[in-house]
Motif scaffolding. Sequence first.
Motif, mmCIF file in Angstrom:
data_model
loop_
_atom_site.group_PDB
_atom_site.id
_atom_site.type_symbol
_atom_site.label_atom_id
_atom_site.label_comp_id
_atom_site.label_asym_id
_atom_site.label_seq_id
_atom_site.Cartn_x
_atom_site.Cartn_y
_atom_site.Cartn_z
ATOM 1 N N THR A 176 2.023 -8.029 -7.228
ATOM 2 C CA THR A 176 1.530 -7.777 -8.583
ATOM 3 C C THR A 176 0.016 -7.813 -8.677
ATOM 4 O OG1 THR A 176 1.822 -10.135 -9.103
ATOM 5 C CG2 THR A 176 3.639 -8.656 -9.630
ATOM 6 N N SER A 177 -0.648 -8.410 -7.677
ATOM 7 C CA SER A 177 -2.102 -8.377 -7.686
ATOM 8 C C SER A 177 -2.638 -7.001 -7.307
ATOM 9 C CB SER A 177 -2.661 -9.426 -6.709
ATOM 10 O OG SER A 177 -2.275 -9.128 -5.372
ATOM 11 N N VAL A 178 -1.782 -6.165 -6.743
ATOM 12 C CA VAL A 178 -2.192 -4.820 -6.328
ATOM 13 C C VAL A 178 -1.619 -3.753 -7.251
ATOM 14 C CG1 VAL A 178 -2.096 -3.117 -4.454
ATOM 15 C CG2 VAL A 178 -2.380 -5.556 -3.926
ATOM 16 N N VAL A 179 -0.341 -3.876 -7.588
ATOM 17 C CA VAL A 179 0.329 -2.876 -8.417
ATOM 18 C C VAL A 179 0.925 -3.560 -9.640
ATOM 19 C CG1 VAL A 179 2.180 -1.166 -8.536
ATOM 20 C CG2 VAL A 179 0.880 -1.447 -6.412
ATOM 21 N N ARG A 180 0.452 -3.158 -10.795
ATOM 22 C CA ARG A 180 1.017 -3.660 -12.052
ATOM 23 C C ARG A 180 1.691 -2.488 -12.761
ATOM 24 N NH1 ARG A 180 -3.903 -6.471 -11.590
ATOM 25 N NH2 ARG A 180 -3.665 -8.749 -11.606
ATOM 26 N N SER A 181 2.991 -2.409 -12.599
ATOM 27 C CA SER A 181 3.733 -1.281 -13.164
ATOM 28 C C SER A 181 5.185 -1.702 -13.350
ATOM 29 C CB SER A 181 3.663 -0.065 -12.239
ATOM 30 O OG SER A 181 4.572 0.934 -12.656
ATOM 31 N N GLU A 225 10.355 4.717 -8.539
ATOM 32 C CA GLU A 225 10.658 3.285 -8.666
ATOM 33 C C GLU A 225 10.726 2.664 -7.279
ATOM 34 O OE1 GLU A 225 14.110 2.207 -10.822
ATOM 35 O OE2 GLU A 225 13.640 3.446 -12.571
ATOM 36 N N VAL A 226 10.142 1.478 -7.147
ATOM 37 C CA VAL A 226 10.199 0.740 -5.887
ATOM 38 C C VAL A 226 10.730 -0.660 -6.187
ATOM 39 C CG1 VAL A 226 8.922 -0.173 -3.916
ATOM 40 C CG2 VAL A 226 8.269 2.040 -4.910
ATOM 41 N N ASP A 239 5.001 8.882 14.309
ATOM 42 C CA ASP A 239 3.821 8.035 14.271
ATOM 43 C C ASP A 239 3.015 8.319 13.004
ATOM 44 O OD1 ASP A 239 3.357 8.109 17.817
ATOM 45 O OD2 ASP A 239 3.996 6.424 16.584
ATOM 46 N N VAL A 240 2.519 7.258 12.393
ATOM 47 C CA VAL A 240 1.675 7.377 11.201
ATOM 48 C C VAL A 240 0.389 6.585 11.442
ATOM 49 C CG1 VAL A 240 3.624 7.709 9.633
ATOM 50 C CG2 VAL A 240 2.792 5.406 10.067
ATOM 51 N N PRO A 241 -0.662 6.846 10.667
ATOM 52 C CA PRO A 241 -1.929 6.139 10.874
ATOM 53 C C PRO A 241 -1.855 4.681 10.425
ATOM 54 C CG PRO A 241 -2.242 8.197 9.643
ATOM 55 C CD PRO A 241 -0.777 7.909 9.656
ATOM 56 N N LEU A 242 -2.937 3.973 10.623
ATOM 57 C CA LEU A 242 -3.061 2.612 10.124
ATOM 58 C C LEU A 242 -2.856 2.582 8.611
ATOM 59 C CD1 LEU A 242 -6.221 1.284 12.014
ATOM 60 C CD2 LEU A 242 -3.850 0.624 12.425
ATOM 61 N N VAL A 243 -2.149 1.575 8.147
ATOM 62 C CA VAL A 243 -1.968 1.366 6.707
ATOM 63 C C VAL A 243 -3.018 0.361 6.253
ATOM 64 C CG1 VAL A 243 -0.416 0.558 4.905
ATOM 65 C CG2 VAL A 243 0.493 1.858 6.842
ATOM 66 N N VAL A 244 -3.906 0.802 5.381
ATOM 67 C CA VAL A 244 -5.077 0.007 4.999
ATOM 68 C C VAL A 244 -5.211 -0.023 3.487
ATOM 69 C CG1 VAL A 244 -7.593 -0.128 5.150
ATOM 70 C CG2 VAL A 244 -6.271 0.599 7.133
ATOM 71 N N ARG A 245 -5.370 -1.208 2.930
ATOM 72 C CA ARG A 245 -5.654 -1.324 1.500
ATOM 73 C C ARG A 245 -7.129 -1.025 1.235
ATOM 74 N NH1 ARG A 245 -3.781 -7.279 0.223
ATOM 75 N NH2 ARG A 245 -4.729 -7.564 2.286
ATOM 76 N N GLU A 277 0.836 -1.209 0.000
ATOM 77 C CA GLU A 277 0.000 0.000 0.000
ATOM 78 C C GLU A 277 0.864 1.250 0.000
ATOM 79 O OE1 GLU A 277 -3.356 2.527 0.121
ATOM 80 O OE2 GLU A 277 -3.012 0.478 -0.580
ATOM 81 N N VAL A 278 1.961 1.229 0.752
ATOM 82 C CA VAL A 278 2.903 2.352 0.715
ATOM 83 C C VAL A 278 3.548 2.441 -0.660
ATOM 84 C CG1 VAL A 278 4.999 3.327 1.727
ATOM 85 C CG2 VAL A 278 3.340 2.144 3.191
ATOM 86 N N ALA A 279 3.969 1.291 -1.188
ATOM 87 C CA ALA A 279 4.605 1.265 -2.504
ATOM 88 C C ALA A 279 3.660 1.757 -3.595
ATOM 89 C CB ALA A 279 5.086 -0.147 -2.814
ATOM 90 N N ARG A 280 2.380 1.449 -3.466
ATOM 91 C CA ARG A 280 1.402 1.879 -4.470
ATOM 92 C C ARG A 280 1.394 3.397 -4.601
ATOM 93 N NH1 ARG A 280 -3.860 3.511 -4.641
ATOM 94 N NH2 ARG A 280 -4.099 3.402 -2.356
#
Length: 472
Positions: free
Chosen positions: A172-177, A159-160, A311-317, A148-151
């Motif tokens: 790859t099921s989330v980010v296709r690039s 580039e990641v 501190d950062v919030p919850l990471v949620v897809r 989710e961060v990488a997206r």
Amino acid sequence: MKLRCPSSPSSPARGQPRRLLTNTGGQWRGAAAAQRAACRAWDSPGARLAGAARHGVLPRTVPGERVPRRPAARGGSGPASKPSRNPATAAVAQVAATHRSISNLGSQASSVSPAAAAADHHSPPPRRLVFAFYLTDHGFGHATRAIEVARHLVAAGHEVHMATGVPEFIFTSVVRSPRLRIRRAVLDCGAIQADALTVDPLASLQKYHETAVVPRESILRAEVEWLTSIKADLAVSDVVPVACRAAADAGIRSVCIANYGWDFIYEEYIIAAGYHHQSIVCQIVEDYSHCDIVLRLPGYCPMPAFRDVIDVPLVVRGLRKSRSEVRKELGISEDAKVLIFNFGGQPTGWKLKQEWLPDGWICLVCGASDSHDVPLNFIKLAKDAYTPDVMAASDCMLGKIGYGTTSERYQGCIEMTRRDFLTGNWKPYLLHAITLEPCYNGPINGGEVAAQILQDIADGKKCISGEVRDSA
């Protein structure tokens, strides 16, 4: 009794650990209890199925804002009372109610997240940045929050490069690039489990020694060469220790994103398995001390090895399909009660029985092998099924519920004893679980907030008093 490495200077230079006590202004309660359940343990590892989360309200912390800190006395604890044991010594399994809409989970995020809102106003960096993202491959939770961060980083034109042993389809099921690249690299081992509920402390320490200690020098040489070859601007780790040292050796900055460190996990393993492995924890602490800053996620355990914290919030897809669409595809009626059986990528193999479910219920089984036969009221999901959508279409979940599950669909949670779980006495727990009400309304845009902070740091901005500022 807690294992401690030798104390370090109160004002350390790079590479020297500082033990800090941080505070967010109150004890985590309610929803965070499920996340902190990962930091609880039981008198004998694997003796119970843990996870007694209760209703309550989380204190609000401004996402992206530094948490005030003060030096901790030797033996001090983190923001909340330190749990007696840690995430991976206990067999953690819960029955949890699930949210049906991601908007229900964070409907007030925009009104309580000024730092997150400010992320939209940052001017884009003048060049494409390159991020090297190291992931531990214990389960899928580290990978699902990292992607989710990488997206967001890929969407911003960067580039990641992922370095991990997690199966490629998770990404790859989330980010296709073409800007997302996967490199297989196993640089730690997490916890070694006899099954989805039982951790073997000694085997875990021995495996880490074989994986990360014996070949350490060759690992460092290979990672420095790789970081140099991809021209990485920043190394990010969740939460591979040696990655921080490799980045320092390569002359680039590093940031961790995590709610715990492996030093906290392994120190309990050493107590259980033998102090002759103490050097492993000390080495991990030293590795983490090379990290410039940790982006700390909600539900965190004590993290004393890191020098500074944001501190950062919850990471949620996010969701891709509606509840109705998912149920239609699976052939499930709108009025049916649906349970998800999910153990976070860990193999199960238990023989499931039709009578374990209340009448009229359907159970969706995640991660089942092709050879795993299930009763008629159980449905095996494809290995690449998008879990947030499936969770949103369900009513509750049974499993060892970790960070990703807690973040993406947490509503409430009850514990189930190991005996009742293994003997199929599920009905009273399931019927109780579906009565739970939502108890978390904090921000859930941690992926966006973390990506903006990483972008700023990679672009040359410095962390001063815990804030990311221009270097000028």
